[in-house]
Scaffold this motif. Structure first.
Motif, PDB file in Angstrom:
ATOM      1  N   GLY A 231       0.774  -1.251   0.000  1.00 27.65           N
ATOM      2  CA  GLY A 231       0.000   0.000   0.000  1.00 27.65           C
ATOM      3  C   GLY A 231       0.797   1.289   0.000  1.00 27.65           C
ATOM      4  N   PRO A 232       1.900   1.371  -0.764  1.00 23.14           N
ATOM      5  CA  PRO A 232       2.643   2.634  -0.787  1.00 23.14           C
ATOM      6  C   PRO A 232       1.876   3.687  -1.573  1.00 23.14           C
ATOM      7  CG  PRO A 232       3.531   1.147  -2.427  1.00 23.14           C
ATOM      8  CD  PRO A 232       2.468   0.386  -1.704  1.00 23.14           C
ATOM      9  N   ASN A 233       2.288   4.912  -1.439  1.00 27.22           N
ATOM     10  CA  ASN A 233       1.589   5.999  -2.121  1.00 27.22           C
ATOM     11  C   ASN A 233       2.491   6.677  -3.130  1.00 27.22           C
ATOM     12  OD1 ASN A 233      -0.804   5.734  -0.508  1.00 27.22           O
ATOM     13  ND2 ASN A 233       0.401   6.604   1.174  1.00 27.22           N
TER      14      ASN A 233
ATOM     15  N   HIS B 135       4.521   1.364   6.126  1.00 31.77           N
ATOM     16  CA  HIS B 135       4.482   0.623   4.868  1.00 31.77           C
ATOM     17  C   HIS B 135       5.429  -0.572   4.924  1.00 31.77           C
ATOM     18  CE1 HIS B 135       3.032   4.647   3.323  1.00 31.77           C
ATOM     19  NE2 HIS B 135       2.045   3.818   3.025  1.00 31.77           N
TER      20      HIS B 135
ATOM     21  N   GLY C  94      -1.402   3.570  -3.764  1.00 34.29           N
ATOM     22  CA  GLY C  94      -2.182   4.779  -3.463  1.00 34.29           C
ATOM     23  C   GLY C  94      -1.879   5.835  -4.512  1.00 34.29           C
TER      24      GLY C  94
ATOM     25  N   TYR D 236     -11.341   7.802  -0.668  1.00 33.93           N
ATOM     26  CA  TYR D 236     -10.587   6.559  -0.430  1.00 33.93           C
ATOM     27  C   TYR D 236     -11.573   5.395  -0.224  1.00 33.93           C
ATOM     28  CZ  TYR D 236      -7.199   3.678   2.319  1.00 33.93           C
ATOM     29  OH  TYR D 236      -6.385   2.700   2.811  1.00 33.93           O
TER      30      TYR D 236
ATOM     31  N   TYR E 182      -6.613  -7.560   4.101  1.00 35.79           N
ATOM     32  CA  TYR E 182      -5.992  -6.243   4.003  1.00 35.79           C
ATOM     33  C   TYR E 182      -4.971  -6.085   5.108  1.00 35.79           C
ATOM     34  CZ  TYR E 182     -10.086  -5.163   1.127  1.00 35.79           C
ATOM     35  OH  TYR E 182     -11.055  -5.168   0.170  1.00 35.79           O
TER      36      TYR E 182
ATOM     37  N   PHE F  36     -12.128   0.228   7.429  1.00 36.47           N
ATOM     38  CA  PHE F  36     -12.421  -1.107   6.885  1.00 36.47           C
ATOM     39  C   PHE F  36     -13.736  -1.660   7.410  1.00 36.47           C
ATOM     40  CE2 PHE F  36      -7.879  -0.990   5.763  1.00 36.47           C
ATOM     41  CZ  PHE F  36      -8.036  -1.261   4.417  1.00 36.47           C
TER      42      PHE F  36
HETATM   43  N1  ARG Z   1      -2.184   3.646   0.594  1.00 36.19           N
HETATM   44  C1  ARG Z   1      -2.771   3.450   1.873  1.00 36.19           C
HETATM   45  C2  ARG Z   1      -1.987   4.192   2.957  1.00 36.19           C
HETATM   46  O1  ARG Z   1      -0.834   4.537   2.784  1.00 36.19           O
HETATM   47  C3  ARG Z   1      -2.835   1.995   2.238  1.00 36.19           C
HETATM   48  C4  ARG Z   1      -3.675   1.148   1.330  1.00 36.19           C
HETATM   49  C5  ARG Z   1      -4.223  -0.058   2.014  1.00 36.19           C
HETATM   50  N2  ARG Z   1      -5.069  -0.886   1.193  1.00 36.19           N
HETATM   51  C6  ARG Z   1      -6.355  -0.599   0.921  1.00 36.19           C
HETATM   52  N3  ARG Z   1      -7.035  -1.416   0.149  1.00 36.19           N
HETATM   53  N4  ARG Z   1      -6.953   0.453   1.425  1.00 36.19           N
HETATM   54  O2  ARG Z   1      -2.539   4.464   3.997  1.00 36.19           O
END
Ligand code: ARG
Length: 572
Positions: free
Chosen positions: A111-113, A122, A150, A306, A328, A338
């Protein structure tokens, strides 16, 4: 069948013969290992149901069990605990084959951005996720790992706005000469973030840019693609170093076309409603009386959230893979997100009844001060620096640095990072130990790696010694128990698939790290207390070498479950 299951089904059989029905016989590892291997506490609750004394029931079970040569000792203790010791012959069968569960699982981890440096959160997701992937696979499941990048939403609008302000030229000539490195892009993001927080005009521009991107602005899409590609490239490099990999490199952006359709669908079915210009799913009336914050699908400014991307991702995953479970691996702080997304997905019937949606939550990595782990300069420790830091720490333990020890240092460093994380219950916060985590003493990755390296050198020595006898032709089943330490090791080996099952069921890698740590300790015991190559009795020596081989195999497999490799040799 592992020992625990064996005992359980033996007791089930007895109970059936006695006319009682029970499928869970409360078997667990003995809490008096000096007296027994396993215990069953089934007699107490059963006695209540059938109105007999627990001791009487326990004794009846005992009388049956003792006839089975798999058990060497069965006693009834206290109010009706059944204590069971397995026979040496049963232990010598060594069953380490994993149970197979045959599920199809989508695993969402990493889940990196886009444009943002990865931080220790992460890192945890990647480490725990990679381990769960391996645990799931070895347990006979099909796993589809997705990084869930992300890459959509406000951060992109912020980047676009910042870039536009700083380099209007790039926009003029269509980004033909775009050549920012990933660190420049993350620096750009930091400046954008500062502006976003302090400047309302900037904030508004970023909002508009986000909206336009999500609604098809071609120029923005082009820039977004460049930024995404660069970020993916950089992130992949880090994951490669870490030994973490994914089957799918999808992201939030891949749901874009689905978003309006889902909103429409939920509105039409009265699951979602309009509220002050936004579109929300009220959360109060469905699963509890308490009023909860609603799940916002689309903000009043038209931007998608999101939450809706996660809903859409569920729809996609069901369509593409029809999985039995979606897991997840995400920070515990996203618990509510979630819960809400899962509730709405269920309500809307977006999954099969039987598909389980699970938030595999994990705690925070803290520094010594108890706050989220940072560098000395006070920045969030990024993944690249963290790997470098651990490699340097691992090298400090070495007297020579050459190609071989460099590889060793790398494996120790990655093993140290991962083991330090995976030895904790995933839900607990832990303090990142910067001093001892690469050492080969204590509960560390290197301790286990060291046990394997030591076995390698024992086996190598045995080859020299046995060159005339040719060990390769020795019967692999020639295992003997001549000492309590050997029995102890065999018992632990027989518990491998039981631990794997537990780790799988609880989605808990720390069960595996604990298991291999204990096995390594038992090996150290053998090494310290008993001769191996130096043993005079030939049969016993061969048996001990054989035991070493199996220990090595199980330790290697166990480390692999944590995503850790063991160096062939450990030079110092
Ligand atoms: N990109 C998100 C973060 O940095 C995490 C993603 C997790 N996975 C998901 N399906 N929401 O917080």
């Amino acid at each position: 069948m592992h020992l625990k299951d064996y005992l359980n089904s033996a007791i089930v059989k007895v109970l059936k013969q006695l006319g009682y029905d029970a499928s869970n016989t409360l078997v667990s590892i003995s809490n008096r290992p000096d007296l027994s291997d396993y215990q069953s506490n089934v007699a107490m609750p059963l006695a209540k149901i059938v109105k007999k004394s627990p001791i009487e029931i326990a004794n009846k079970i005992k009388d049956f069990l003792i006839k089975d040569p798999a058990f060497s000792k069965v006693t009834v203790d206290g109010p009706g605990f059944i204590n069971v010791t397995f026979s040496d012959n049963k232990l010598l069968e060594i069953n380490i084959s994993p149970k197979k569960f045959g599920k199809k699982v989508v695993l969402d981890y990493g889940g990196p951005n886009i444009a943002k440096e990865m931080h220790v959160g992460h890192l945890r997701s990647a480490i725990i996720g990679e381990s769960l992937k391996r645990i799931l696979k070895l347990s006979g499941n099909e796993v589809i790992g997705d990084v869930h990048f992300g890459d959509w939403g406000t951060p992109i609008g912020m980047l676009i706005t910042q870039l536009k302000q700083e380099n209007p030229q790039s926009f003029e000539d269509n980004f033909e000469n775009f050549d920012m490195t990933i660190s420049e892009i993350s620096a750009l993001y930091k400046r954008a973030n500062a502006n976003f927080k302090s400047n309302d005009e900037f904030k508004e521009s970023a909002r508009v840019a986000t909206f336009e991107l999500q609604n098809g602005n071609i120029l923005y899409k082009k820039l977004w693609k460049i930024l995404r590609d660069k970020s993916v490239e950089a992130v992949k490099k880090n994951y490669d170093k870490l030994g973490v990999s994914f089957d799918l490199w999808l992201g939030e952006s891949d749901t874009n076309d689905l978003l309006p359709k889902i909103v429409d669908d939920l509105l039409k079915r009265n699951i979602a409603v309009h509220s002050n210009g936004a579109i929300i799913v009220p959360m109060d009336c469905h699963d509890s009386k308490q009023e909860k914050a609603p799940l916002i699908l689309r903000k009043s400014d038209g931007a998608y959230t999101y939450a809706i991307t996660d809903l859409a991702t569920i729809v996609q995953r069901m369509e593409n893979y029809n999985p039995d479970a979606i897991l997840y691996v995400v920070d515990a702080r996203q618990k509510e997100h979630f819960q809400q997304v899962f509730t709405v997905a269920r309500l809307a019937g977006y999954t099969k009844e039987t598909t389980s949606l699970e938030h595999i939550a994990f705690g925070t990595v803290n520094g010594k001060d108890g706050k989220p782990f940072k560098t000395r300069e006070g920045n969030v420790m990024n993944l690249k620096d963290l790997i470098e830091f651990s490699e340097n720490k691992a090298k400090e333990e070495l007297s020579v640095i050459n190609e071989e020890t460099k590889d060793q240092a790398h494996k120790i460093a990655i093993g140290a990072l991962k083991f330090q994380d995976l030895k904790n219950l995933r839900t607990s916060n832990y303090i990142f130990d910067t001093e001892n985590f690469t050492k080969s003493e204590g509960k560390t990755g290197a301790y286990v790696q060291y046990a394997i390296a030591r076995i390698n050198s024992i086996l190598e020595k045995s080859l020299n010694k046995d060159s005339n006898e040719n060990l390769a032709t020795a019967n692999p089943n020639e295992l003997k128990i001549s000492h309590k330490i050997e029995r102890d090791i065999l018992l632990q080996l027989n518990r491998f698939s039981e631990s794997l099952e537990q780790a799988y069921v609880a989605r808990e890698p720390s069960i595996i790290s604990e298991y291999i740590y204990i096995l390594s300790q038992k090996f150290s015991n053998l090494y310290a207390e008993l001769p191996i190559n130096g043993e005079n009795d030939n049969a016993i020596r061969i048996s001990r070498l054989q035991l070493c081989r199996i220990i090595k195999k199980v330790l290697t497999q166990g480390l692999d479950m944590l995503g850790i490799e063991a160096p062939e040799k450990m030079l110092r």
